[in-house]
Design an enzyme around this catalytic site. Structure first.
Site, mmCIF file in Angstrom:
data_model
loop_
_atom_site.group_PDB
_atom_site.id
_atom_site.type_symbol
_atom_site.label_atom_id
_atom_site.label_comp_id
_atom_site.label_asym_id
_atom_site.label_seq_id
_atom_site.Cartn_x
_atom_site.Cartn_y
_atom_site.Cartn_z
ATOM 1 N N HIS A 126 41.062 52.148 39.597
ATOM 2 C CA HIS A 126 42.359 52.005 38.936
ATOM 3 C C HIS A 126 42.147 52.333 37.466
ATOM 4 C CE1 HIS A 126 46.389 50.235 38.167
ATOM 5 N NE2 HIS A 126 45.855 49.847 37.022
ATOM 6 N N ASP A 140 38.484 50.387 47.692
ATOM 7 C CA ASP A 140 38.323 51.507 46.750
ATOM 8 C C ASP A 140 39.601 52.332 46.733
ATOM 9 O OD1 ASP A 140 37.430 53.427 45.037
ATOM 10 O OD2 ASP A 140 36.118 54.433 46.492
ATOM 11 N N GLU A 151 39.823 48.002 39.198
ATOM 12 C CA GLU A 151 40.060 48.553 37.862
ATOM 13 C C GLU A 151 38.702 48.711 37.155
ATOM 14 O OE1 GLU A 151 43.213 46.570 35.748
ATOM 15 O OE2 GLU A 151 43.059 47.899 34.017
#
Ligand code: G3I
Ligand code: 9MR
Ligand code: ZN
Length: 581
Positions: A508, A554, A563
């Site tokens: 992310h 993932d 993230e």
């Protein structure tokens, strides 16, 4: 499943991998394409509730010849490949550092430094003080994470991981990493940190208080930083930001003195101003977003540890100024003495309150104190590694005791199941940082013991051997933490982009989603498994019965598990750099 550190091992280190089944295992030399005679010992290590399976530890410490290998079982299972090499962590270390360059705000990243991740300049407009019409330009700094916010505590802590690493083992930072300042005779780790420090210095008000963050009012879509042209707001001053700022500016005033005395003096001056503000504002100004705002809060119900860290650093940098043979400084000596006394008193008070708030008997898992929310291990490092010992022997012993107590606890956690210092409840948001922070704390504890030996505080042979043994135990346990992040885990995943056969591919990160480059920027650490199930994507594939290590996906949409952030990188960099010196 056979999971292993997919980057690899130092030739003479203990080498462990994990299988979820018993059996016979072999090491295959990938260059020769054949099995080694050196056997693998499978040690049953019990059921691991963080992983949800039985654990068999595979010990192949005997394999020390440089090469590329993998492990296979009689049943035909194979692990990812890994290397054995003297500088096996060098590329990783440099990549973890280079990742900060890619996060530079207000810079154009040209191809010669950024390769395919070349991009335009961002956030060049003035930012507005929240609730006012006043605006100002804020230069530089690192984008925090998957978002482009710049948060003072997050940045200060990330820079502190790196500056302490540089102070404690500078020999790890000799190579250049191809950033614009490379070749200026200053180590690139200092060049890179300065980019953040210069931003931080602009976040300070005239009265010494430091603003908490500068971000848009709400998170933007998945766009490039140069396309995030919405208004940016400067949020209020907090005691947490001011204390973290004071501490990191003190460290900076020491490490940059050799290269740029004027910059070092500015850092010290700004640290004093922040210290003054803290002394005048004893209450915690915990941060909360205003209505409708959703960017990072970095809230902290206690600022005792942040203050402790700031005061511990302030008493150091205070005195070092006095050592300079400068007349105006000499004249200020009396004032300095009283300032030192004041900060020492404040340090003692903050320490006493911190200890009171953290009774050792509680059964919460141990705080590591090496992250953005609890910075007590930084405070301990400031006290312990002060060559002048300005805080005094008693406090130094107490701080060493705290580090050692934590380190011993982390070592104990590795006894069963995965050789990993993590309990179920430790898999919070950014659990990979909990893992690497614990490595960091064990290494700090080891360095504190090493200092005792070097300073000849222990002279008995027996005592010295006992200390050396402790150091080895901490180092081995710290390496196991690194092995987990690089692949030895229940997801059979390397959590660092670009490192390993099964490395994270879809973090992310707004840049990664928007940049048209198929692969992610290398050397970025994913936050990792998170039992809070705090986004829709992870909620879809995990529930409260999912073992903590497996609360991960993932997927770029899963911000609570996948993230990336500056302080997850810097924490791992601290530990990895220790092992590549
Ligand atoms: O400290 C408590 C602990 O006492 C308690 O036992 C535990 C159990 O839930 O929670 C702990 O607090 C957690 C805190 O992180 C510290 O670990 C919170 O639950 C958890 O929600 C919080 O997550 C933070 C997350 O923002 C949400 O606020 C992460 O640490 C933090 O890294 C992350 O930071 C974000 C920024 O806000 C925005 N930019 C991206 C960045 C990375 O995701
Ligand atoms: O991208 C944001 C990330 O940096 C934060 O850690 C996370 C939690 O605060 O929020 C992410 O932004 C999401 C927002 O909170 C809700 N809408 C979707 C956003 C992700 O695209
Ligand atoms: Zn920017």
């Amino acid at each position: 499943m056979i999971s292993v550190n997919e980057t690899g091992f130092l030739p003479y280190a203990v080498k462990l991998a994990v299988s979820d089944k018993d059996g016979s295992f072999y090491i295959v030399d990938d260059n020769e394409g054949k099995r080694l005679d050196t056997g693998v010992v499978a040690i049953p290590a019990g059921y691991d509730e963080t992983a949800g399976h039985d654990v068999y530890r595979l010990d192949f410490s005997g394999v020390s010849d440089p090469g590329i290998y993998h492990i296979e079982s009689e049943e035909g299972e194979s692990s990812a490949a890994f290397k054995v090499e003297p500088h096996v962590y060098k590329t990783l270390k440099n990549s973890l550092l280079k990742a900060f360059y890619f996060r530079r705000c207000g810079a154009h990243l040209p191809r010669r430094h950024a390769g395919p991740f070349e991009r335009g300049i961002c956030h060049t407009e003035k930012s507005r003080f929240l609730g006012s019409e006043e605006a100002c330009l804020l230069h530089k700094g690192w984008h925090d994470a998957g978002d482009y916010g710049r948060y003072v505590s997050a940045g200060a802590v990330a820079a502190a991981h790196m500056l302490y690493a540089y102070e404690l083992f500078p020999e790890a930072f000799r190579e250049e990493v191809n950033i614009p300042e490379s070749e200026n005779e200053i180590p690139d780790i200092l060049n890179e940190c300065r980019y953040e420090l210069e931003f931080l210095s602009e976040m300070q008000d005239e009265d010494g208080g430091v603003h908490h963050k500068v971000t848009p009012f709400v998170f933007s879509e998945f766009i490039m930083p140069e396309d995030e042209t919405c208004e940016q707001f400067i949020f209020p001053v907090t005691s947490m930001a001011t204390a973290d700022f004071a501490a990191v500016m003190c460290i900076a005033s020491r490490v940059y003195a050799e290269y740029d005395p004027a910059f070092a003096r500015d850092c010290m001056h700004q640290a004093y101003m922040a210290g003054q503000w803290l002394a005048e504002h004893p209450e915690n100004t915990d941060f909360h977003n205003p209505e409708g705002c959703n960017t990072g809060e970095y809230k902290d119900s206690s600022d005792k540890d942040e203050r402790m860290w700031a005061y511990a650093e302030l008493i150091r940098c205070d005195h070092e100024a006095g050592n300079k043979n400068d007349r105006s400084i000499m004249a200020a000596s009396a004032r300095r003495e009283s300032r030192h006394d004041r900060y020492l008193k404040l340090l003692r008070e903050a320490f006493a309150e911190y200890v009171k708030d953290h009774p050792h008997s509680d059964n919460r898992s141990v705080d590591d104190g090496f992250g953005w929310q609890d910075v007590s291990a930084f405070a301990a490092a400031a006290v312990i590694f002060d060559p002048m010992n300005y805080a005094g022997e008693e406090l130094r012993e107490q701080m060493t005791g705290i580090l050692k107590e934590r380190a011993d606890e982390f070592v104990n956690m590795q006894e069963e199941g995965y050789p990993l210092s993590m309990m179920k409840q430790d898999f919070v948001w950014g659990s990979n940082m909990v893992v690497s922070n614990r490595a960091g704390v064990m290494l700090l504890a080891g360095l504190a013991l090493r200092q005792k030996i070097d300073q000849k505080l222990e002279s008995l042979e027996e005592q010295i051997s006992a200390l050396k043994l402790d150091i080895e135990v901490y180092e081995e346990a710290a390496l196991n933490q690194i092995h987990y992040i690089l692949g030895m885990n229940a997801m059979d995943r390397s959590y660092v982009t670009g490192f390993g056969d099964h490395a994270v591919k879809n973090p992310h990160n707004r840049v990664t989603v928007a940049d048209r480059v198929a692969r992610p920027i290398p050397g970025e650490v994913s936050g990792g498994p998170c039992i809070l199930l705090a986004d829709a994507t992870i909620k879809n594939c995990a529930d409260e019965n999912t073992p903590p290590q497996k609360c991960y996906i993932d997927d770029h949409m899963s911000y609570s598990t996948n993230e990336v952030s500056i302080y997850w990188n810097s924490s791992l960099l601290f530990a990895v750099a220790y092992f590549d010196r």
